[in-house]
Design a protein around this motif. Structure first.
Motif, mmCIF file in Angstrom:
data_model
loop_
_atom_site.group_PDB
_atom_site.id
_atom_site.type_symbol
_atom_site.label_atom_id
_atom_site.label_comp_id
_atom_site.label_asym_id
_atom_site.label_seq_id
_atom_site.Cartn_x
_atom_site.Cartn_y
_atom_site.Cartn_z
ATOM 1 N N HIS A 185 0.882 -1.191 0.000
ATOM 2 C CA HIS A 185 0.000 0.000 0.000
ATOM 3 C C HIS A 185 0.910 1.229 0.000
ATOM 4 O O HIS A 185 1.732 1.398 -0.885
ATOM 5 N N LYS A 228 8.229 -16.816 -10.972
ATOM 6 C CA LYS A 228 7.232 -17.219 -9.961
ATOM 7 C C LYS A 228 7.880 -17.869 -8.735
ATOM 8 O O LYS A 228 7.233 -18.035 -7.701
ATOM 9 N N ARG A 241 8.663 -8.370 -6.400
ATOM 10 C CA ARG A 241 7.725 -7.706 -7.314
ATOM 11 C C ARG A 241 8.297 -6.362 -7.726
ATOM 12 O O ARG A 241 9.028 -5.742 -6.945
ATOM 13 N N LEU A 242 7.962 -5.920 -8.891
ATOM 14 C CA LEU A 242 8.392 -4.601 -9.329
ATOM 15 C C LEU A 242 7.601 -3.577 -8.527
ATOM 16 O O LEU A 242 6.400 -3.414 -8.745
ATOM 17 N N GLY A 281 5.913 -0.271 -7.168
ATOM 18 C CA GLY A 281 5.386 0.875 -7.907
ATOM 19 C C GLY A 281 4.695 0.474 -9.189
ATOM 20 O O GLY A 281 4.308 1.319 -9.988
ATOM 21 N N PHE A 282 4.553 -0.839 -9.381
ATOM 22 C CA PHE A 282 3.864 -1.354 -10.565
ATOM 23 C C PHE A 282 2.675 -2.194 -10.155
ATOM 24 O O PHE A 282 2.745 -2.955 -9.194
ATOM 25 N N ARG A 301 -4.627 -2.994 -7.696
ATOM 26 C CA ARG A 301 -5.833 -3.822 -7.627
ATOM 27 C C ARG A 301 -6.921 -3.299 -8.552
ATOM 28 O O ARG A 301 -7.660 -4.062 -9.164
ATOM 29 N N TYR A 325 4.703 -10.179 -20.105
ATOM 30 C CA TYR A 325 4.239 -10.482 -18.731
ATOM 31 C C TYR A 325 3.418 -9.314 -18.172
ATOM 32 O O TYR A 325 2.322 -9.501 -17.645
ATOM 33 N N ARG A 363 -0.907 -9.000 -17.832
ATOM 34 C CA ARG A 363 -1.492 -8.767 -16.495
ATOM 35 C C ARG A 363 -1.931 -7.324 -16.269
ATOM 36 O O ARG A 363 -2.347 -6.952 -15.187
ATOM 37 N N ASN A 409 2.133 2.804 -10.877
ATOM 38 C CA ASN A 409 1.111 3.399 -10.013
ATOM 39 C C ASN A 409 1.655 4.690 -9.386
ATOM 40 O O ASN A 409 2.778 5.117 -9.679
HETATM 41 N N1 CMC Z 1 5.498 -7.106 -10.171
HETATM 42 C C1 CMC Z 1 5.407 -8.333 -10.752
HETATM 43 N N2 CMC Z 1 4.261 -9.027 -10.867
HETATM 44 C C2 CMC Z 1 3.144 -8.448 -10.373
HETATM 45 C C3 CMC Z 1 3.164 -7.183 -9.771
HETATM 46 C C4 CMC Z 1 4.401 -6.513 -9.686
HETATM 47 N N3 CMC Z 1 4.463 -5.310 -9.110
HETATM 48 N N4 CMC Z 1 1.915 -6.863 -9.360
HETATM 49 C C5 CMC Z 1 1.142 -7.898 -9.715
HETATM 50 N N5 CMC Z 1 1.884 -8.861 -10.333
HETATM 51 C C6 CMC Z 1 1.389 -10.120 -10.901
HETATM 52 C C7 CMC Z 1 1.081 -11.142 -9.812
HETATM 53 O O1 CMC Z 1 2.205 -11.936 -9.518
HETATM 54 C C8 CMC Z 1 -0.022 -11.911 -10.456
HETATM 55 O O2 CMC Z 1 0.554 -12.792 -11.413
HETATM 56 P P1 CMC Z 1 -0.142 -14.229 -11.714
HETATM 57 O O3 CMC Z 1 -1.484 -13.916 -12.270
HETATM 58 O O4 CMC Z 1 0.783 -14.898 -12.668
HETATM 59 O O5 CMC Z 1 -0.206 -14.925 -10.377
HETATM 60 C C9 CMC Z 1 -0.813 -10.859 -11.240
HETATM 61 O O6 CMC Z 1 0.149 -9.839 -11.541
HETATM 62 C C10 CMC Z 1 -1.971 -10.248 -10.467
HETATM 63 O O7 CMC Z 1 -1.462 -9.819 -9.203
HETATM 64 P P2 CMC Z 1 -2.309 -9.717 -7.866
HETATM 65 O O8 CMC Z 1 -1.403 -9.938 -6.705
HETATM 66 O O9 CMC Z 1 -3.517 -10.591 -7.971
HETATM 67 O O10 CMC Z 1 -2.765 -8.234 -7.924
HETATM 68 P P3 CMC Z 1 -3.414 -7.490 -6.726
HETATM 69 O O11 CMC Z 1 -4.510 -6.696 -7.272
HETATM 70 O O12 CMC Z 1 -3.740 -8.406 -5.611
HETATM 71 O O13 CMC Z 1 -2.216 -6.586 -6.181
HETATM 72 C C11 CMC Z 1 -0.731 -4.839 -5.783
HETATM 73 C C12 CMC Z 1 -2.088 -5.244 -6.389
HETATM 74 C C13 CMC Z 1 -0.618 -3.323 -5.860
HETATM 75 C C14 CMC Z 1 -0.665 -5.254 -4.311
HETATM 76 C C15 CMC Z 1 0.391 -5.494 -6.607
HETATM 77 O O14 CMC Z 1 0.312 -5.115 -7.956
HETATM 78 C C16 CMC Z 1 1.774 -5.205 -6.029
HETATM 79 O O15 CMC Z 1 2.213 -5.911 -5.118
HETATM 80 N N6 CMC Z 1 2.481 -4.154 -6.565
HETATM 81 C C17 CMC Z 1 3.743 -3.749 -6.008
HETATM 82 C C18 CMC Z 1 3.510 -2.912 -4.743
HETATM 83 C C19 CMC Z 1 2.991 -1.530 -5.063
HETATM 84 O O16 CMC Z 1 3.470 -0.854 -5.957
HETATM 85 N N7 CMC Z 1 1.992 -1.100 -4.287
HETATM 86 C C20 CMC Z 1 1.401 0.233 -4.390
HETATM 87 C C21 CMC Z 1 -0.006 0.186 -4.829
HETATM 88 S S1 CMC Z 1 -0.652 1.776 -5.341
HETATM 89 C C22 CMC Z 1 -0.662 2.778 -3.920
HETATM 90 C C23 CMC Z 1 -1.455 2.290 -2.804
HETATM 91 O O17 CMC Z 1 -2.466 1.622 -2.945
HETATM 92 O O18 CMC Z 1 -1.101 2.636 -1.678
#
Ligand code: CMC
Length: 427
Positions: free
Chosen positions: A267, A297, A302-303, A305-306, A309, A354, A358, A363
């Protein structure tokens, strides 16, 4: 046991099994399942709330597919261009932009409540000097409930408004003090001749012994950061605030719960994590290795800032922040190699199958760390800056929730533990 299915048909006919479909003003409609359990002894299962509208809200709208973010109907880009954080806070809290007289009154109220009780400052001394500012903020904001508990009645609309204003007004000094304490510097007070962002900067970086001239370009950039982070509908921290508030808890304690939730790297903690990641990458040549790790996997990396949800397109805030980062760096005559790494990383990721498959886009946190660093903020203050801004959204949701009457939030569960068994030797 064979898997059973509910086959829902959406139609305009009503029968004894019907569940109404509710329409909002924008965005997807929602099936009203409130009577599902009473009528069918069935619960809805949606861990992570991917398909659950937990409440009705009129504050913020996000269309993640189109990359649209509206506060009370106004596009975020327009507010970032033309508004100010205090005006946006008013808009979020009260529903419309203030008239000049309302704005003047709101400014006065913020100015009346932007000091911390002197006793609160003494709390800081109880923390280790190297404590993370977010840890300090969770503690100190929660502790404010001890100052404003018996004197406030959350059933009274004026008291509620006052609590919300107090929170927005006090947050800059509270966050700044968590930094100045860690570096052993005496805390400056706000000065009501300054605007909100300028005050925060002078309290963060000034000392009591001399005037501190805040660069207006930096103050405007911080104000834009505040506007962009002010609200984002039912994210984890806002939902935490709402859940805590549903029990009638003290608003300062509810906001402390929101700060705790915001701190996580998935977050608000992501802005700090992005900068650490960019520093580790170190140079453009290392980007392919990092992209490979993010796709692997077997690697939890994770990358940062990318991805998001909700956004399956560009986060509109990331574009504005990137623009501000470039503007501030140019203004300061700084050339941050991390900006080049970030832009190249974005370019490569957006062409990679990839990330395309997805729908992973940069972000709000992807460029904010670069901007905050250029402005002189230490890395561990990044999420604290986010918390200052998000307080406007949290209190708006807190105010909105108090007008509702759905009672305490109490999620159910699908129990998968042991069935009844007896203690050995018991009767
Ligand atoms: N790098 C690599 N792969 C990713 C990433 C990433 N940053 N984010 C999602 N994926 C992949 C994930 O592994 C999954 O792959 P697969 O379908 O093969 O299993 C697919 O994309 C869907 O991911 P998810 O975990 O179901 O997505 P989510 O909606 O639950 O998570 C998230 C959203 C923001 C937690 C996640 O994208 C993430 O961890 N990003 C990095 C942390 C980040 O930048 N967070 C800030 C969010 S914006 C500001 C805020 O809300 O505060």
């Amino acid at each position: 046991m064979a898997t059973k299915y509910v086959n829902a048909v959406i139609s305009e006919e009503q029968n004894e099994n019907s569940l109404p479909v509710l329409d909002g003003t924008l965005g997807p409609s929602a099936v009203d399942i409130q009577t599902l359990y009473a009528r069918h002894s069935l619960l809805a299962f949606d861990p992570g709330f991917r398909s659950t509208a937990a409440c009705k809200s009129a504050i913020t709208f996000v269309d993640g597919d189109k990359g649209i973010l509206l506060y009370r109907g106004y596009p975020i880009e327009e507010l970032a261009e033309s508004s100010s954080f205090v005006e946006v806070a008013y808009l979020l809290m009260f529903g419309d932009l203030p008239t000049p007289a309302q704005r003047q009154q709101f400014d006065l109220a913020i100015g009346n409540h932007n000091l911390l009780h002197e006793q609160v400052l003494s709390f800081y001394r109880g923390f280790r000097r190297d404590a993370h500012p977010m840890a300090v903020m969770v503690g100190v904001v929660g502790a404010l409930s001890a100052f404003y508990h018996d004197v406030m009645n959350i059933r009274d609309a004026n008291d509620r408004q006052l609590a919300a204003i107090r929170l927005v007004a006090k947050m800059p000094m509270l966050a700044a003090a968590s930094y100045t304490y860690s570096v052993g510097r005496p805390q400056r007070y706000p000065n009501n001749k300054h605007d909100y962002a300028t005050n925060f900067l002078q309290m963060m970086f000034g000392t009591p012994v001399q005037e501190f001239a805040v660069d207006p370009v930096l103050a405007r950039a911080l104000d834009v950061i505040f506007i962009l982070h002010a609200d984002h509908e039912q994210n984890a921290s806002t939902s935490t605030v709402r859940l805590a508030a549903s029990s009638g808890a003290n608003p300062f304690a509810c906001i402390a719960a929101g700060i705790a939730s915001l701190w996580g790297p998935a977050h608000g903690g992501a802005n700090e994590a992005v900068l650490k990641m960019l520093m580790e990458i170190g140079s453009v040549e290392n980007i392919p290795k990092v992209i490979d790790r993010a796709k692997d996997k077997n690697d939890s990396f994770r990358l940062m800032g990318f991805g998001h949800r909700i956004y399956k397109n560009f986060d509109p805030r990331s574009r504005v922040i990137q623009g501000q980062a470039k503007k501030v760096l140019a203004h300061l005559g700084k050339d941050d190699p991390l900006l080049e790494i970030a832009m190249r990383l974005e370019e490569i990721a957006l062409k990679d199958e990839y990330f395309i498959e997805r729908k992973l886009y940069p972000n709000v946190d992807f460029y904010s760390g670069i901007l905050l660093r250029a402005m002189g903020f230490p890395m561990n203050m990044f999420t604290a800056v986010f918390a200052v801004a998000r307080t406007a959204g949290w209190v708006s949701h807190w105010l909105e929730l108090q007008e509702e009457s759905h009672g305490i939030d109490r999620p159910r569960q699908l129990y998968v533990g042991k069935t009844l068994r007896h203690y050995p030797g018991g009767k």
